[in-house]
Design an enzyme around this catalytic site. Sequence first.
Site, PDB file in Angstrom:
ATOM      1  N   CYS A   1      -2.275  -0.389   7.439  1.00 41.91           N
ATOM      2  CA  CYS A   1      -1.440   0.783   7.461  1.00 41.91           C
ATOM      3  C   CYS A   1      -1.546   1.515   8.737  1.00 41.91           C
ATOM      4  O   CYS A   1      -0.598   2.139   9.294  1.00 41.91           O
ATOM      5  CB  CYS A   1      -1.919   1.657   6.253  1.00 41.91           C
TER       6      CYS A   1
ATOM      7  N   GLU B   1       1.172   3.754   2.039  1.00 45.52           N
ATOM      8  CA  GLU B   1       1.539   4.199   3.316  1.00 45.52           C
ATOM      9  C   GLU B   1       2.717   3.243   3.565  1.00 45.52           C
ATOM     10  O   GLU B   1       3.631   3.813   4.028  1.00 45.52           O
ATOM     11  CB  GLU B   1       0.367   3.905   4.367  1.00 45.52           C
TER      12      GLU B   1
ATOM     13  N   CYS C   1      -6.116   1.764   5.926  1.00 41.57           N
ATOM     14  CA  CYS C   1      -6.700   0.374   6.418  1.00 41.57           C
ATOM     15  C   CYS C   1      -6.126   0.006   7.676  1.00 41.57           C
ATOM     16  O   CYS C   1      -5.214   0.731   8.217  1.00 41.57           O
ATOM     17  CB  CYS C   1      -6.483  -0.638   5.274  1.00 41.57           C
TER      18      CYS C   1
ATOM     19  N   HIS D   1       0.798  -1.067   0.086  1.00 44.36           N
ATOM     20  CA  HIS D   1       0.055   0.240   0.015  1.00 44.36           C
ATOM     21  C   HIS D   1       0.812   1.318  -0.109  1.00 44.36           C
ATOM     22  O   HIS D   1       1.962   1.375   0.339  1.00 44.36           O
ATOM     23  CB  HIS D   1      -0.996   0.212   1.190  1.00 44.36           C
TER      24      HIS D   1
END
Lengths: 153, 153
Positions: free
Chosen positions: A88, A57, A85, A55
Amino acid sequence: MMSQQDTFYMQMALQEAHNALLEDEVPIGCVIVCENQIIGRGHNMTEHLKDATSHAEMQAITAACATLGGKYLQNCTLYVTVEPCVMCAGAIAWTQIKRLVYGTPDIKKGYTQLTNASFLPKCEVVKGVLEDECRELMQSFFEKKRKKYETIC
Amino acid sequence: MMSQQDTFYMQMALQEAHNALLEDEVPIGCVIVCENQIIGRGHNMTEHLKDATSHAEMQAITAACATLGGKYLQNCTLYVTVEPCVMCAGAIAWTQIKRLVYGTPDIKKGYTQLTNASFLPKCEVVKGVLEDECRELMQSFFEKKRKKYETIC
């Protein structure tokens, strides 16, 4: 509290999201800022890397840790176009990031849906910075995907 | 439900935890198994990599995704010596791992403390496999760290 700086850095995160879009990835972008410098940036790369942990992040956190040479990011602000999410948000907690600024909420997968109130107790959270731009980028991506899918079927 | 196989693969995860210990990392190890083959393994490397996201599970997930060439691990079981944190449980959710088997609970940072009941709805969770060995490894590591710290101060 939101500041002009927040808008500026969210624009940088949006640029990263556009980079994701160019690579046909879910358009989410992230930058991490320390003392007015971007020390890490990233965009979603789950398709390209075939790795669900890639992701925006996570990419930005790994980059920022490499820049600072340490595993804590206490004096940093993380800007991300979409609410993190659980994975993260967990990473944000481990790095002790001081501020989290996000654009648009994620009503299905956002960490605020799935974690309890004591999560991220020391992190200031600001939401809604450039919310419309961040949301529209996501909506238009998924609409195109749906249309493509309907054409195939 | 626990099986003999679970004990076998948890021993492999414990081996990984011992590898972490040799590198003076928090001794947590993980293996991911698909059709009776280990397709990814990892141990905590947060100190060595200076990256708070380098947990055993994250290393093993990235390795398993690379082995299978895809971002989903639906038919896999993840074995980890200590209950996953929120970050790693989030990663487990994204990869759609079918079974999660862990050794000892983490009463402070474990995902069951911080996430709500709907988390990991499709994943079978088995806990307590080789629990004593997994817990003792952690306890002995932190006791030594405390003693070292007390000597310094």
